[in-house]
Design a protein around this motif. Structure first.
Motif, PDB file in Angstrom:
ATOM      1  N   MET A  48       6.932  24.530  -2.563  1.00  9.13           N
ATOM      2  CA  MET A  48       6.275  24.698  -3.837  1.00  9.13           C
ATOM      3  C   MET A  48       6.857  23.718  -4.854  1.00  9.13           C
ATOM      4  O   MET A  48       8.058  23.515  -4.928  1.00  9.13           O
ATOM      5  CB  MET A  48       6.470  26.136  -4.329  1.00  9.13           C
ATOM      6  CG  MET A  48       5.786  26.425  -5.611  1.00  9.13           C
ATOM      7  SD  MET A  48       5.928  28.210  -5.875  1.00  9.13           S
ATOM      8  CE  MET A  48       5.165  28.358  -7.408  1.00  9.13           C
ATOM      9  N   SER A  49       5.973  23.114  -5.600  1.00 15.21           N
ATOM     10  CA  SER A  49       6.345  22.108  -6.578  1.00 15.21           C
ATOM     11  C   SER A  49       7.151  22.724  -7.724  1.00 15.21           C
ATOM     12  O   SER A  49       6.860  23.823  -8.184  1.00 15.21           O
ATOM     13  CB  SER A  49       5.062  21.475  -7.113  1.00 15.21           C
ATOM     14  OG  SER A  49       5.333  20.551  -8.127  1.00 15.21           O
ATOM     15  N   TYR A  50       8.154  21.996  -8.183  1.00 19.34           N
ATOM     16  CA  TYR A  50       8.965  22.458  -9.314  1.00 19.34           C
ATOM     17  C   TYR A  50       8.109  22.596 -10.569  1.00 19.34           C
ATOM     18  O   TYR A  50       8.272  23.522 -11.348  1.00 19.34           O
ATOM     19  CB  TYR A  50      10.118  21.479  -9.548  1.00 19.34           C
ATOM     20  CG  TYR A  50      10.863  21.717 -10.835  1.00 19.34           C
ATOM     21  CD1 TYR A  50      11.713  22.812 -10.972  1.00 19.34           C
ATOM     22  CD2 TYR A  50      10.719  20.857 -11.922  1.00 19.34           C
ATOM     23  CE1 TYR A  50      12.388  23.041 -12.154  1.00 19.34           C
ATOM     24  CE2 TYR A  50      11.392  21.089 -13.107  1.00 19.34           C
ATOM     25  CZ  TYR A  50      12.226  22.177 -13.217  1.00 19.34           C
ATOM     26  OH  TYR A  50      12.892  22.403 -14.394  1.00 19.34           O
ATOM     27  N   ASP A  51       7.163  21.648 -10.774  1.00 13.61           N
ATOM     28  CA  ASP A  51       6.328  21.663 -11.973  1.00 13.61           C
ATOM     29  C   ASP A  51       5.121  20.759 -11.749  1.00 13.61           C
ATOM     30  O   ASP A  51       5.119  19.915 -10.858  1.00 13.61           O
ATOM     31  CB  ASP A  51       7.130  21.156 -13.174  1.00 13.61           C
ATOM     32  CG  ASP A  51       6.550  21.579 -14.514  1.00 13.61           C
ATOM     33  OD1 ASP A  51       5.531  22.300 -14.540  1.00 13.61           O
ATOM     34  OD2 ASP A  51       7.122  21.182 -15.547  1.00 13.61           O
ATOM     35  N   ASP A  52       4.089  20.957 -12.565  1.00  6.29           N
ATOM     36  CA  ASP A  52       2.939  20.058 -12.604  1.00  6.29           C
ATOM     37  C   ASP A  52       3.082  19.229 -13.873  1.00  6.29           C
ATOM     38  O   ASP A  52       3.228  19.790 -14.966  1.00  6.29           O
ATOM     39  CB  ASP A  52       1.622  20.833 -12.654  1.00  6.29           C
ATOM     40  CG  ASP A  52       1.358  21.609 -11.371  1.00  6.29           C
ATOM     41  OD1 ASP A  52       2.016  21.326 -10.351  1.00  6.29           O
ATOM     42  OD2 ASP A  52       0.497  22.499 -11.396  1.00  6.29           O
ATOM     43  N   VAL A  53       3.041  17.895 -13.738  1.00  7.30           N
ATOM     44  CA  VAL A  53       3.261  17.004 -14.876  1.00  7.30           C
ATOM     45  C   VAL A  53       2.129  15.996 -14.964  1.00  7.30           C
ATOM     46  O   VAL A  53       1.784  15.360 -13.962  1.00  7.30           O
ATOM     47  CB  VAL A  53       4.617  16.265 -14.729  1.00  7.30           C
ATOM     48  CG1 VAL A  53       4.838  15.295 -15.878  1.00  7.30           C
ATOM     49  CG2 VAL A  53       5.761  17.260 -14.632  1.00  7.30           C
ATOM     50  N   GLU A  54       1.566  15.841 -16.146  1.00 10.97           N
ATOM     51  CA  GLU A  54       0.513  14.845 -16.364  1.00 10.97           C
ATOM     52  C   GLU A  54       1.142  13.458 -16.386  1.00 10.97           C
ATOM     53  O   GLU A  54       2.239  13.273 -16.912  1.00 10.97           O
ATOM     54  CB  GLU A  54      -0.204  15.118 -17.688  1.00 10.97           C
ATOM     55  CG  GLU A  54      -0.772  16.511 -17.747  1.00 10.97           C
ATOM     56  CD  GLU A  54      -2.254  16.542 -18.024  1.00 10.97           C
ATOM     57  OE1 GLU A  54      -2.867  15.480 -18.179  1.00 10.97           O
ATOM     58  OE2 GLU A  54      -2.778  17.657 -18.071  1.00 10.97           O
ATOM     59  N   ILE A  55       0.425  12.485 -15.847  1.00 12.43           N
ATOM     60  CA  ILE A  55       0.929  11.110 -15.792  1.00 12.43           C
ATOM     61  C   ILE A  55       1.249  10.584 -17.197  1.00 12.43           C
ATOM     62  O   ILE A  55       2.177   9.807 -17.382  1.00 12.43           O
ATOM     63  CB  ILE A  55      -0.066  10.179 -15.036  1.00 12.43           C
ATOM     64  CG1 ILE A  55       0.573   8.828 -14.733  1.00 12.43           C
ATOM     65  CG2 ILE A  55      -1.348   9.974 -15.835  1.00 12.43           C
ATOM     66  CD1 ILE A  55       1.518   8.851 -13.581  1.00 12.43           C
ATOM     67  N   GLU A  56       0.501  11.059 -18.190  1.00 12.91           N
ATOM     68  CA  GLU A  56       0.734  10.630 -19.568  1.00 12.91           C
ATOM     69  C   GLU A  56       2.093  11.089 -20.089  1.00 12.91           C
ATOM     70  O   GLU A  56       2.633  10.508 -21.029  1.00 12.91           O
ATOM     71  CB  GLU A  56      -0.369  11.160 -20.502  1.00 12.91           C
ATOM     72  CG  GLU A  56      -1.729  10.560 -20.255  1.00 12.91           C
ATOM     73  CD  GLU A  56      -2.503  11.266 -19.136  1.00 12.91           C
ATOM     74  OE1 GLU A  56      -2.052  12.320 -18.635  1.00 12.91           O
ATOM     75  OE2 GLU A  56      -3.561  10.747 -18.748  1.00 12.91           O
ATOM     76  N   ASP A  57       2.643  12.146 -19.490  1.00 10.65           N
ATOM     77  CA  ASP A  57       3.951  12.649 -19.908  1.00 10.65           C
ATOM     78  C   ASP A  57       5.104  11.952 -19.179  1.00 10.65           C
ATOM     79  O   ASP A  57       6.268  12.182 -19.504  1.00 10.65           O
ATOM     80  CB  ASP A  57       4.047  14.155 -19.662  1.00 10.65           C
ATOM     81  CG  ASP A  57       3.071  14.935 -20.527  1.00 10.65           C
ATOM     82  OD1 ASP A  57       2.765  14.467 -21.644  1.00 10.65           O
ATOM     83  OD2 ASP A  57       2.610  16.005 -20.085  1.00 10.65           O
TER      84      ASP A  57
END
Length: 86
Positions: free
Chosen positions: A1-10
């Motif tokens: 499971m992924s630690y977090d979902d992050v937008e490329i802009e961030d």
């Protein structure tokens, strides 16, 4: 499971690493390259620990970048020419 979902802009572009980076809780950086993004990869990994994040991005933004770079540098894509067979 992924630690977090992050937008490329961030994420931040790191010229030295030639990767998009995002701070990892361990103190290092999650990393993903433009080439990975062009191939549809969405997982940025931390080289120092086992954590990874899911990068949210529009793949179309990365597919056309090589053609745009050629045009911006004054290089045009090669044009197909008709071949006559005798």
């Amino acid at each position: 499971m992924s630690y977090d979902d992050v937008e490329i802009e961030d994420m931040e572009w790191n010229e030295e690493l030639q990767s998009y980076t995002y701070p990892c809780p361990c103190g290092d950086l999650f990393q993903i390259t433009k080439e990975d993004l062009k191939l549809g990869e969405e997982i940025a990994r931390c080289p120092s620990c086992s954590l990874y994040i899911t990068v949210i991005y529009n793949m179309e933004d990365f597919l056309g970048s090589s053609d745009q770079n050629r045009t911006n540098k004054g290089l045009q894509p090669s044009k197909q020419q008709a071949v006559t067979v005798a």
